[in-house]
Motif scaffolding. Structure first.
Motif, short mmCIF file in Angstrom:
data_model
loop_
_atom_site.label_atom_id
_atom_site.label_comp_id
_atom_site.label_asym_id
_atom_site.label_seq_id
_atom_site.Cartn_x
_atom_site.Cartn_y
_atom_site.Cartn_z
N ARG A 72 53.73 -12.95 26.21
CA ARG A 72 54.62 -11.83 26.47
C ARG A 72 55.97 -12.25 27.07
O ARG A 72 57.03 -11.88 26.58
CB ARG A 72 53.96 -10.84 27.45
N THR A 73 55.91 -12.99 28.18
CA THR A 73 57.15 -13.24 28.92
C THR A 73 58.13 -14.06 28.08
O THR A 73 59.32 -13.75 28.03
CB THR A 73 56.82 -13.95 30.25
N ARG B 4 59.44 -21.13 33.37
CA ARG B 4 58.12 -20.86 33.97
C ARG B 4 57.51 -22.22 34.30
O ARG B 4 57.49 -23.12 33.47
CB ARG B 4 57.23 -20.11 32.98
N HIS C 205 57.12 -13.57 40.22
CA HIS C 205 57.33 -13.26 38.81
C HIS C 205 58.19 -11.99 38.78
O HIS C 205 57.74 -10.90 38.45
CB HIS C 205 55.97 -13.02 38.16
N GLN D 113 58.59 -9.46 35.82
CA GLN D 113 57.39 -8.64 35.61
C GLN D 113 57.41 -7.44 36.55
O GLN D 113 57.08 -6.31 36.16
CB GLN D 113 56.14 -9.49 35.85
N ARG E 146 51.17 -14.05 41.26
CA ARG E 146 52.63 -13.92 41.46
C ARG E 146 53.09 -12.53 41.06
O ARG E 146 54.09 -12.03 41.56
CB ARG E 146 53.34 -15.00 40.63
N VAL E 147 52.32 -11.89 40.15
CA VAL E 147 52.65 -10.51 39.76
C VAL E 147 52.52 -9.60 40.98
O VAL E 147 53.41 -8.79 41.29
CB VAL E 147 51.70 -10.03 38.63
N ARG F 185 44.71 -9.87 36.37
CA ARG F 185 43.81 -10.78 35.64
C ARG F 185 43.11 -11.72 36.61
O ARG F 185 43.73 -12.17 37.59
CB ARG F 185 44.64 -11.61 34.64
N GLN G 298 42.44 -15.13 37.48
CA GLN G 298 43.22 -16.30 37.05
C GLN G 298 42.36 -17.56 37.15
O GLN G 298 42.49 -18.34 38.09
CB GLN G 298 44.46 -16.42 37.92
N PRO H 59 49.25 -6.66 33.71
CA PRO H 59 50.37 -7.47 33.20
C PRO H 59 50.04 -8.20 31.90
O PRO H 59 50.95 -8.69 31.22
CB PRO H 59 50.61 -8.48 34.33
N GLY H 60 48.72 -8.30 31.58
CA GLY H 60 48.31 -9.12 30.46
C GLY H 60 48.41 -10.60 30.84
O GLY H 60 49.18 -10.92 31.75
N PRO H 61 47.69 -11.48 30.21
CA PRO H 61 46.66 -11.20 29.21
C PRO H 61 45.40 -10.60 29.84
O PRO H 61 45.10 -10.88 30.99
CB PRO H 61 46.38 -12.59 28.62
C1 NCD Z 1 51.19 -12.89 34.20
C2 NCD Z 1 51.66 -14.26 34.59
O1 NCD Z 1 51.70 -15.17 33.78
O2 NCD Z 1 51.97 -14.40 35.75
N1 NCD Z 1 51.28 -12.57 32.86
C3 NCD Z 1 52.48 -12.20 32.36
O3 NCD Z 1 53.50 -12.79 32.64
N2 NCD Z 1 52.48 -11.12 31.57
C4 NCD Z 1 49.88 -12.55 34.77
C5 NCD Z 1 48.71 -13.40 34.44
O4 NCD Z 1 48.81 -14.42 33.78
O5 NCD Z 1 47.65 -13.01 34.89
#
Ligand code: NCD
Length: 300
Positions: A49-50, A99, A129, A132, A162-163, A215, A217, A255-257
């Motif tokens: 996504r990002t 990133r 992040h 996001q 980080r979200v 998610r 992690q 936020p996905g995934p």
């Molecule tokens: C997040 C990330 O990578 O921090 N995903 C995202 O950017 N959409 C959240 C995550 O990976 O759980």
């Protein structure tokens, strides 16, 4: 030069105008174009996504985009990130969307590199992040514009998220006082940036207007952080059953995934209250607003 590193670097007013601008861009598809600028994307961690969203944002603004193939870059020969960026900057690249697994790396690069470039943080380890957080808030504003009155529940692996960090910061800067972090004890944050912590999902959900599910992690979990997935599901998963404890019709975000049928059930993720794909759509406009803001700072 101005960089986009974390939410705390901006005032509430600046953040609010970025959000408003993102909404405007979404609804008025007349975009300014900046063909003289080039964005390099350096993703040292996985992303769908990002990365694509920043790419779409830059292309919508007429910028050129170069995705650096880090699997085949000279960093494998021992070159530092600093040297990689300095060399790309010498070719005329002026925006760097980065990133990286190392917390604080983008901040350090922004302080140390003396080139006329903009660093954009697309996620630094378990740090922040910020783009996001903006797309999440933009999505909430579309459905529940009275931000100050909202009760936000953030559920899951808060410690490694980080979200969650950036979203807490954004709530703080926008004076949104009612934020609840719902997590098992092993995943409670080392530092609460904004809000209150509970280990009880039912209590935490009781007043929630917005449920932001995180998610699990797995890639960041240390042996001591491990939690039995079945007990996590039993106590913290967002399911039709657990949502019976929430207020009527909360917004469901992620936020996905997704780890389907682990932290969230498909029937909720794909259900009528879910705005998960709207978050993804809004990411493009939030990131356009960020790139445009940096471009405007350049002109000042
Ligand atoms: C997040 C990330 O990578 O921090 N995903 C995202 O950017 N959409 C959240 C995550 O990976 O759980």
């Amino acid at each position: 030069m101005t960089h986009f590193i974390n939410i705390a670097q901006f005032s509430g007013d600046q953040l609010f105008s970025l959000l408003k601008r993102a909404q405007y861009l979404k609804h008025n598809k007349q975009y300014p174009t900046y063909p003289q600028h080039t964005v390099a994307q350096l993703f040292y961690e996985n992303s769908t996504r990002t990365r694509v969203s920043f790419e779409m944002a830059a292309l919508n603004l007429g910028m050129r985009v170069i995705n650096i193939d880090l699997d085949h870059s000279s960093e494998n020969k021992g070159e530092t990130v600093e040297d990689t960026i300095t060399n790309l900057a010498a070719m005329g690249i002026d925006y760097f969307v980065i990133r990286h697994q190392q917390e604080g790396l983008q901040q350090r690069l922004a302080q140390e590199l003396d080139y006329k470039i903009h660093i954009v943080n697309a996620g630094d380890g378990t740090g922040s992040h910020p783009s996001q957080a903006l797309l999440d808030m933009m999505t909430i504003m579309e459905y529940k514009p009275q931000l100050a009155d909202l009760n936000i529940a953030i559920v899951g692996d808060v410690r490694h998220s980080r979200v969650a960090n950036s979203f807490q910061s954004l709530c703080k800067q926008l004076n949104m006082r009612r934020v609840t972090l719902i997590c098992p004890k092993v995943w409670q944050p080392k530092e609460v940036l904004h809000g209150e912590v509970t280990h009880n999902l039912h209590e935490g959900l009781a007043q929630a207007d917005v449920v932001m599910c995180l998610r699990i992690q797995r890639e960041r979990l240390l042996a001591k952080d491990h939690l039995d997935i079945n007990s996590y599901r039993r106590d913290f998963a967002i399911t039709p059953q657990s949502l019976t404890h929430a207020k009527k019709e909360p917004l469901i975000m992620h936020p996905g995934p997704l780890n389907r049928e682990i932290e969230i059930d498909s029937s909720v993720a794909d259900g009528p209250q879910s705005v998960i794909l709207e978050q993804v759509t809004n990411g493009v406009y939030a990131r356009m607003a960020i790139l445009e803001f940096l471009k405007q700072q350049r002109a000042l």
